[in-house]
Design a protein around this motif. Structure first.
Motif, short mmCIF file in Angstrom:
data_model
loop_
_atom_site.label_atom_id
_atom_site.label_comp_id
_atom_site.label_asym_id
_atom_site.label_seq_id
_atom_site.Cartn_x
_atom_site.Cartn_y
_atom_site.Cartn_z
N ALA A 1 0.83 -1.21 0.00
CA ALA A 1 0.00 0.00 0.00
C ALA A 1 0.86 1.25 0.00
O ALA A 1 0.60 2.21 -0.73
CB ALA A 1 -0.91 -0.01 1.22
N TYR B 1 -2.21 -1.93 -4.69
CA TYR B 1 -3.37 -2.37 -3.92
C TYR B 1 -3.12 -3.81 -3.49
O TYR B 1 -2.27 -4.50 -4.06
CB TYR B 1 -4.65 -2.29 -4.76
CG TYR B 1 -5.08 -0.89 -5.10
CD1 TYR B 1 -5.96 -0.19 -4.28
CD2 TYR B 1 -4.62 -0.26 -6.25
CE1 TYR B 1 -6.37 1.10 -4.59
CE2 TYR B 1 -5.01 1.03 -6.58
CZ TYR B 1 -5.89 1.70 -5.74
OH TYR B 1 -6.29 2.97 -6.06
N PRO C 1 -7.05 -1.64 -8.14
CA PRO C 1 -7.87 -2.10 -7.00
C PRO C 1 -8.23 -3.57 -7.13
O PRO C 1 -8.62 -4.04 -8.20
CB PRO C 1 -9.11 -1.20 -7.09
CG PRO C 1 -8.63 0.04 -7.77
CD PRO C 1 -7.60 -0.42 -8.77
N GLN D 1 -10.15 -6.81 -4.75
CA GLN D 1 -10.79 -7.30 -3.53
C GLN D 1 -11.27 -8.73 -3.70
O GLN D 1 -12.13 -9.20 -2.98
CB GLN D 1 -11.95 -6.39 -3.12
CG GLN D 1 -11.49 -5.00 -2.67
CD GLN D 1 -12.59 -4.23 -1.97
OE1 GLN D 1 -13.09 -4.64 -0.93
NE2 GLN D 1 -12.98 -3.11 -2.55
N HIS E 1 -0.04 8.45 -5.76
CA HIS E 1 -1.39 8.03 -5.39
C HIS E 1 -1.92 8.85 -4.21
O HIS E 1 -1.17 9.45 -3.45
CB HIS E 1 -1.41 6.54 -5.04
CG HIS E 1 -0.51 6.17 -3.89
ND1 HIS E 1 -0.87 6.34 -2.58
CD2 HIS E 1 0.75 5.66 -3.87
CE1 HIS E 1 0.11 5.93 -1.80
NE2 HIS E 1 1.11 5.52 -2.56
N ARG F 1 -4.35 5.94 1.01
CA ARG F 1 -4.85 4.56 1.01
C ARG F 1 -5.11 4.10 2.43
O ARG F 1 -4.44 4.54 3.37
CB ARG F 1 -3.81 3.63 0.37
CG ARG F 1 -3.49 3.95 -1.08
CD ARG F 1 -4.40 3.19 -2.02
NE ARG F 1 -4.17 3.62 -3.40
CZ ARG F 1 -3.20 3.18 -4.17
NH1 ARG F 1 -2.33 2.29 -3.71
NH2 ARG F 1 -3.08 3.60 -5.41
N SER G 1 -5.52 0.58 4.86
CA SER G 1 -5.40 -0.85 5.06
C SER G 1 -6.44 -1.23 6.09
O SER G 1 -6.34 -0.83 7.26
CB SER G 1 -3.99 -1.22 5.54
OG SER G 1 -3.94 -2.59 5.91
N ILE H 1 -6.37 -3.22 0.74
CA ILE H 1 -5.88 -1.86 0.56
C ILE H 1 -6.88 -1.15 -0.34
O ILE H 1 -7.12 -1.57 -1.47
CB ILE H 1 -4.49 -1.84 -0.09
CG1 ILE H 1 -3.51 -2.68 0.72
CG2 ILE H 1 -4.00 -0.41 -0.23
CD1 ILE H 1 -3.38 -2.28 2.17
N ILE H 2 -7.49 -0.09 0.17
CA ILE H 2 -8.53 0.61 -0.58
C ILE H 2 -8.21 2.11 -0.60
O ILE H 2 -7.45 2.61 0.24
CB ILE H 2 -9.92 0.39 0.04
CG1 ILE H 2 -9.98 0.95 1.47
CG2 ILE H 2 -10.29 -1.09 0.03
CD1 ILE H 2 -11.37 0.91 2.09
N ASP H 3 -8.77 2.80 -1.56
CA ASP H 3 -8.68 4.25 -1.54
C ASP H 3 -9.51 4.78 -0.38
O ASP H 3 -10.54 4.20 -0.01
CB ASP H 3 -9.21 4.83 -2.86
CG ASP H 3 -8.32 4.47 -4.04
OD1 ASP H 3 -7.10 4.55 -3.89
OD2 ASP H 3 -8.86 4.10 -5.10
#
Length: 579
Positions: A30, A35, A61, A63, A197, A200, A202, A375-377
Motif C-alpha cells: 500500500a 493495492y 484495485p 478485492q 497516489h 490509502r 489498510s 488496501i482501498i482508496d
C-alpha cells in the motif's frame, strides 16, 4: 482488461509468523502505491495448528482472490492437508520449501508445480536473532519487486515497542532472505509502484463495519465474543469512548441483544455483533425489537454451519434465519455489504435505516470479507446519520394524549426518550393499542401489523438497495462477498469474448423491492445466480419474491472453498449456450 496481479500463499503452523509476514507485505504494498488483499485460512485450534496468509497484490484495485496462486512459500508442512484445497496451484505455480522440513506432501504435488528448495531455517540461524518469517518476507518482497524501504517502514511501526534491536534483527533476516531471490524465476512481476497516489487505507471488513457503525451514530455496543465477529468489537472498544460511547462485554448473546435494545430504548443508537450460533439465540429478542419498534443493529459475520459448524471458515448460510427466523409476522431489515470497502457504507446506511424506521436491522457479512484485509482508496465521508422521529414538545412537554404507536401514513410513530415529560409509555413484546397499552383486540393487532409492514415497504431506499452495473441481455445476480469475484469474471468475459453482462448485487435483502428488481431486469433474458451455500438459499429467496428471467442457472456450493472467477466465466459460457 486482464488484471496485472501476483498471488501469494505463505503457510506454516501457528506461531510460525506467516500472518505477520503477510500483514507486512500487504501494508508495504500500500505504501508503495499498489493495492492488495490478504485473506486468512486458519484451523479450529485455539492455539497452534495450520495457518495460511493468502495474498493478491496489484497496481489496480483488487478485492477478490485469483483462480490460483503463483507462489507458495511453506515455512513447514504442518497439517497442510486440512486446507490444501484452498490453495489451488498449477504447473506454473512455484512452491518454495525448506528441505529441512521434509518432502513436499503429495497433496500439494497433484498439479506438478515447480518446486524450489531454499534452506529457510538455516538462513534464519545465520542471522543473530533471525526468524524464518522475516527471511520469507525478504525473499518474497525481492521476488515480486517490492522495495525494501517500504517493508522497513511498516516493520518500524510494528516493532516500535520492542526497540531498535528487534528491528535491526528483522531487517537482517529480510536481507538474508532477499539474497536467494535469484533462485526464483517465473513469478509474475507487477508494474512499478506508483508514488503519486492518494491516501490509502489498510482495513479489514470487520474494521470497516465497525467504523461505518460509528459514522452512522452508534454509541453503545453490547456483545459476546464469537469467531469471526470478534474483531468488530475489538475495533469499536477503544474507539467508542473517543466519541462518548461505551462497549460492554456481556455474559452471553441473550444478554447482549437485550442490553443493546435497552440502550436504544434509552435513546442511544445501539449495536451488537455475532455469528450464526449467536444470531440463533437472539431471535426472540429481535422480535421484541420489532414489536416495541426499538431500533437496533445486529452485525452477523457468517461462518460455516450448522451448529458450531466451521468457525474459522466462510459461508453465506445465515440468509434464511436472518430473513425468516423470527416468529410471528415480524418485518425487519436485512442488509449485506458487497465488498470489504462497502462494509463501511453498508453498516453506516443500515444504522440510518434502523433509526429512521425504528426497526431492527441485521447486517450479513461473512468470514471471507470480515477477516480479510484490503488496501482501498480512502472512502468518502457520507451524511447518513440515523435520526429518530421524536414527539413535538408543547410548553416543554409531550402533548397530552401521546400515542407512542400512533398509526401514521408512513408507519413511523414519534418515539419519546425516557425522561421526556408526558412521554411515558409501555414498551414490551405484547401487542398494544396506539398508546402502548397491551391489547388483544383484533383491530389493534391488524393496524399495528399493517403499520410495521408499511414503514419498511414504503421507505425510499434510493439507489442503495443494490449495486447495478453494466447492461445487456445476460445478468449475474449475487450478494455479499461473492460480488467481487463476479465483477472480475464480468471483466474477463467482456475482454475475451466481447460479451456485456449486467451485475445485480443486492445490498438490501429484506424487505424485497419487486418493482425495483423488475426495473433492474428489464431487457435481461438470461441470468446466473452466484452464491456460497449448499441449499441455494439466495436463489430460493429470489424466486420467492421476484420474477426471474425465463432462463437462469445457479452457481453455488458451500464453504470453505471460495468460488473463483474462472468458475463464474465457465458457468456464464454454459448459460449463453442455453436456448
Amino acid at each position: 482488461m486482464a488484471l496485472n496481479s501476483v498471488s501469494l500463499a505463505l503457510t506454516g503452523s501457528g506461531g510460525a509468523g506467516v500472518m505477520t509476514s503477510g500483514q507486512v507485505l500487504v501494508d508495504a504494498a500500500a505504501k508503495a502505491g499498489w493495492y492488495g488483499l490478504m485473506a486468512r485460512s486458519l484451523g479450529p485450534q485455539i492455539r497452534g495448528g495450520e495457518s495460511a496468509a493468502l495474498l493478491r497484490l496489484s497496481p489496480e484495485p483488487v478485492q477478490s482472490m485469483d483462480d490460483c496462486y503463483d507462489l507458495m512459500l511453506a515455512v513447514d508442512w504442518g497439517n497442510i492437508e486440512r486446507f490444501a484445497s484452498e490453495i489451488p496451484l498449477t504447473s506454473k505455480s512455484i512452491i518454495v520449501t525448506d528441505p529441512a522440513q521434509g518432502e513436499v506432501p503429495e497433496i500439494m504435488r497433484r498439479n506438478n508445480p515447480i518446486i524450489v528448495e531454499i534452506p529457510l531455517k538455516e538462513i534464519a540461524k545465520s542471522v543473530e536473532g533471525g526468524r524464518i518469517n522475516m527471511v520469507a518476507l525478504g525473499l518474497v518482497a525481492k521476488v515480486i519487486g517490492l522495495p525494501e524501504d517500504y517493508c522497513i517502514e511498516v516493520l518500524s511501526k510494528a516493532l516500535a515497542k520492542k526497540g531498535p534491536e528487534a528491528l535491526e534483527k528483522s531487517i537482517a533476516g529480510m536481507r538474508a532472505g532477499a539474497e536467494y531471490a535469484d533462485k526464483l524465476t517465473g513469478v509474475p512481476t507487477l508494474d512499478a509502484p506508483r508514488t503519486d497516489h492518494g491516501e490509502r487505507w489498510s482495513i479489514t471488513g470487520n474494521e470497516a463495519t465497525g467504523l461505518g457503525a460509528l459514522r452512522g451514530g452508534v454509541r453503545f455496543v453490547a456483545a459476546y465474543p464469537i469467531t469471526p465477529a470478534t474483531e468488530v468489537l475489538e475495533y469499536m472498544a477503544p474507539n467508542l469512548p473517543k466519541l462518548g460511547g461505551a462497549l460492554v462485554q456481556a455474559e452471553d448473546e441473550l444478554a447482549s441483544i437485550n442490553m443493546a435494545i435497552g440502550g436504544s430504548f434509552g435513546g442511544v443508537p445501539s449495536l451488537t455483533a455475532t455469528s450464526g450460533p449467536g444470531l440463533a439465540l437472539m431471535t426472540e429478542s429481535i422480535g421484541l425489537s420489532v414489536a416495541s419498534e426499538t431500533p437496533v443493529v445486529i452485525i452477523n459475520v457468517q461462518r460455516g454451519g450448522p451448529s458450531t459448524g466451521i468457525p474459522t471458515k466462510s459461508e453465506q448460510v445465515d440468509l434464511n434465519i436472518a430473513i425468516n427466523g423470527l416468529h410471528g409476522d415480524a418485518p425487519h431489515l436485512v442488509t449485506a455489504p458487497t465488498s470489504i470497502a462497502d462494509s463501511l457504507f453498508t453498516a453506516q446506511w443500515t444504522v440510518y435505516l434502523s433509526e429512521a424506521m425504528q426497526a431492527p436491522a441485521i447486517v450479513l457479512t461473512d468470514q471471507a470479507m470480515g477477516q480479510a484485509r484490503a488496501i482501498i482508496d480512502k472512502p468518502a465521508d457520507l451524511a447518513f446519520v440515523g435520526q429518530r422521529r421524536k414527539p413535538e414538545l408543547v410548553s416543554g412537554a409531550v402533548e397530552d394524549g401521546y400515542q407512542r404507536y400512533a398509526v401514521t401514513n408512513d408507519g413511523v410513530s414519534p418515539m419519546a426518550i425516557p425522561g421526556m415529560k408526558g412521554g411515558e409509555y409501555t414498551a414490551d413484546g405484547l401487542e398494544h393499542s396506539p398508546r402502548g397499552t397491551p391489547s388483544t383486540q383484533a383491530q389493534h393487532h391488524q393496524e399495528q401489523l399493517d403499520k410495521r409492514e408499511r414503514k419498511l415497504k414504503t421507505f425510499d431506499y434510493g439507489d442503495h438497495w443494490a449495486d447495478i452495473e453494466g447492461d445487456g441481455e445476460i445478468a449475474i445476480i449475487t450478494w455479499g462477498s461473492v460480488t467481487e469475484q463476479v465483477r472480475e469474471a464480468i471483466d474477463r468475459i467482456a475482454e475475451t469474448k466481447g460479451l456485456t453482462v449486467k451485475l445485480i448485487a443486492l445490498r438490501l435483502l429484506s424487505p424485497a423491492l419487486p418493482e425495483k428488481m423488475t426495473e433492474a431486469l428489464k431487457g435481461v433474458k438470461k441470468a446466473l445466480i452466484v452464491e456460497q451455500s449448499h441449499s441455494k438459499q439466495y436463489t430460493l429467496m429470489l424466486k420467492a419474491h421476484y420474477d426471474l428471467p425465463p432462463v437462469y442457472d445457479t452457481l453455488h456450493r458451500p464453504g470453505p472453498l471460495a468460488i473463483r472467477p474462472h468458475e463464474i466465466v465457465t458457468a456464464l459460457d454454459a448459460l449463453v449456450a442455453k436456448s
